[in-house]
Design a protein around this motif. Sequence first.
Motif, PDB file in Angstrom:
ATOM      1  N   VAL A   1       0.833  -1.201   0.000  1.00 24.51           N
ATOM      2  CA  VAL A   1       0.000   0.000   0.000  1.00 24.51           C
ATOM      3  C   VAL A   1       0.871   1.254   0.000  1.00 24.51           C
ATOM      4  CG1 VAL A   1      -1.918  -1.146   1.185  1.00 24.51           C
ATOM      5  CG2 VAL A   1      -0.142  -0.003   2.538  1.00 24.51           C
TER       6      VAL A   1
ATOM      7  N   SER B   1       1.581  10.334  -0.460  1.00 28.61           N
ATOM      8  CA  SER B   1       0.320   9.839  -1.013  1.00 28.61           C
ATOM      9  C   SER B   1      -0.628   9.289   0.041  1.00 28.61           C
ATOM     10  CB  SER B   1       0.601   8.758  -2.067  1.00 28.61           C
ATOM     11  OG  SER B   1       1.459   7.763  -1.535  1.00 28.61           O
ATOM     12  N   SER B   2      -0.098   8.785   1.152  1.00 29.57           N
ATOM     13  CA  SER B   2      -0.911   8.300   2.268  1.00 29.57           C
ATOM     14  C   SER B   2      -0.123   8.522   3.546  1.00 29.57           C
ATOM     15  CB  SER B   2      -1.230   6.805   2.124  1.00 29.57           C
ATOM     16  OG  SER B   2      -2.138   6.575   1.070  1.00 29.57           O
TER      17      SER B   2
ATOM     18  N   ASP C   1      -4.415   7.332   7.978  1.00 29.20           N
ATOM     19  CA  ASP C   1      -5.360   6.988   6.921  1.00 29.20           C
ATOM     20  C   ASP C   1      -5.828   5.542   6.992  1.00 29.20           C
ATOM     21  OD1 ASP C   1      -4.929   9.558   6.049  1.00 29.20           O
ATOM     22  OD2 ASP C   1      -3.597   8.992   4.394  1.00 29.20           O
ATOM     23  N   TYR C   2      -4.991   4.658   7.540  1.00 33.15           N
ATOM     24  CA  TYR C   2      -5.290   3.229   7.529  1.00 33.15           C
ATOM     25  C   TYR C   2      -5.972   2.746   8.812  1.00 33.15           C
ATOM     26  CZ  TYR C   2      -2.515   2.936   3.300  1.00 33.15           C
ATOM     27  OH  TYR C   2      -2.053   3.104   2.014  1.00 33.15           O
TER      28      TYR C   2
ATOM     29  N   TYR D   1     -10.251   0.116   3.602  1.00 30.79           N
ATOM     30  CA  TYR D   1      -9.342   1.108   3.012  1.00 30.79           C
ATOM     31  C   TYR D   1      -8.035   0.450   2.576  1.00 30.79           C
ATOM     32  CZ  TYR D   1      -6.723   5.459   2.444  1.00 30.79           C
ATOM     33  OH  TYR D   1      -5.969   6.501   1.926  1.00 30.79           O
TER      34      TYR D   1
ATOM     35  N   GLN E   1      -6.578   0.632  -1.210  1.00 28.76           N
ATOM     36  CA  GLN E   1      -5.263   1.193  -1.524  1.00 28.76           C
ATOM     37  C   GLN E   1      -4.334   0.171  -2.163  1.00 28.76           C
ATOM     38  OE1 GLN E   1      -4.352   4.625  -1.114  1.00 28.76           O
ATOM     39  NE2 GLN E   1      -6.588   4.537  -1.049  1.00 28.76           N
TER      40      GLN E   1
ATOM     41  N   LYS F   1      -3.770   0.011  -5.924  1.00 27.03           N
ATOM     42  CA  LYS F   1      -2.915   0.994  -6.596  1.00 27.03           C
ATOM     43  C   LYS F   1      -1.522   0.409  -6.851  1.00 27.03           C
ATOM     44  CE  LYS F   1      -5.268   4.967  -4.533  1.00 27.03           C
ATOM     45  NZ  LYS F   1      -5.119   6.206  -3.730  1.00 27.03           N
TER      46      LYS F   1
END
Length: 384
Positions: free
Chosen positions: A12, A322-323, A327-328, A358, A362, A365
């Motif tokens: 991720v 990007s993250s 976020d996770y 999530y 992710q 990607k």
Amino acid sequence: MSRIVNYELFEVPPRWLFLRVETDDGTVGWGEPIVEGRARTVRTAVEELMDNYLLGADPSRIEDHWQTMYRGGFYRGGPVLMSAIAGIDQALWDIKGKQLETPVYELLGGASRDRIRVYQWIGGDRPSDVADEARTKVDAGFSALKMNATGKIERVDDPETIDTAVDRLRKVREAVGDGVDVGVDFHGRVSKPMAKKLAKALEPYEPMFIEEPVLPEHNDALPAIASHTTVPIATGERMYSRWDFKEVFEQGVVDVIQPDLSHAGGITEVKKIAAMAEAYDVALAPHCPLGPIALASCIQVTTCSPNTLIQEQSLNIHYNESSDVLDYLAEPTVFEYDEGYVRVPDAPGLGIDVNEEYVREQAEKTVDWHNPVWRHEDGSVAEW
């Protein structure tokens, strides 16, 4: 007795690899086995270990599984294998804590503190604008910062390079005053002769520590570097087991060790390294420029280790474009920082609730992070 029935791996953004391990009673444990820039290599190592040793096994036998994964192969150690073991070990501890309905640190002897001090990165790979950034972080409540000492540096560089590094630290010290700690990371990119000069030159501005003044393969040079400064020396992010740390403990010149919970064999191994450090009056400050599972694992160990100094964390670090860490998480408040501290968690296992939906989103990607390759003016490869 439960059994491990399944596992999944998720690469991720920005540069992390998550491991999900499931038992036949539905318990899910999470780990973060990653070597930054070598995610696919570590993924294969995790698959080999899980397929050969863990599937169908009782997850509660963590020490036995650790020994099997480490000693079961004739060739052992190193970043890839130890990071694979680390992520699996984290997931096993997460499962055990959840099945017993208690935080992992309770299973390791219980808390030795109520909260853990953290530090915040400033300045990026090629440090710049550090004074303004330092003021911002201190205004946000942090009382400890860390910055890179230099950008690219020659094996023997000119006086201007030293002066520039000193000027950066001076500006940060003037911006935040003497009540804020500032760690200075040499990042292993500084050669032995330059490390001696740089350590001595930075000393008037009182760094909290100088980190990885030389690469681990040159740890024999640490006594000579220590003789040029009274600043505490920290190292260990690229050392992967208690056997790697044994030499620096016996040297008696390292003041802070920084094992990484996703590289140095996980919770099982780093708890042992921390205990060894305590016997040598060496402080613990785990390396963690990684994701939420790695940080949660660090917090379990730093909570119960009496020689804990401080904890690295990667919120808003320059790698996380990007993250980011929060976020996770389904409940990001677990990592809320108050006056530069994170509270000791009380939820079972690693103390976090991973947002699996999530993570799966992710993982669709393309993630292909590799650290940059720096070159000197003559075209030769420089240390990053």
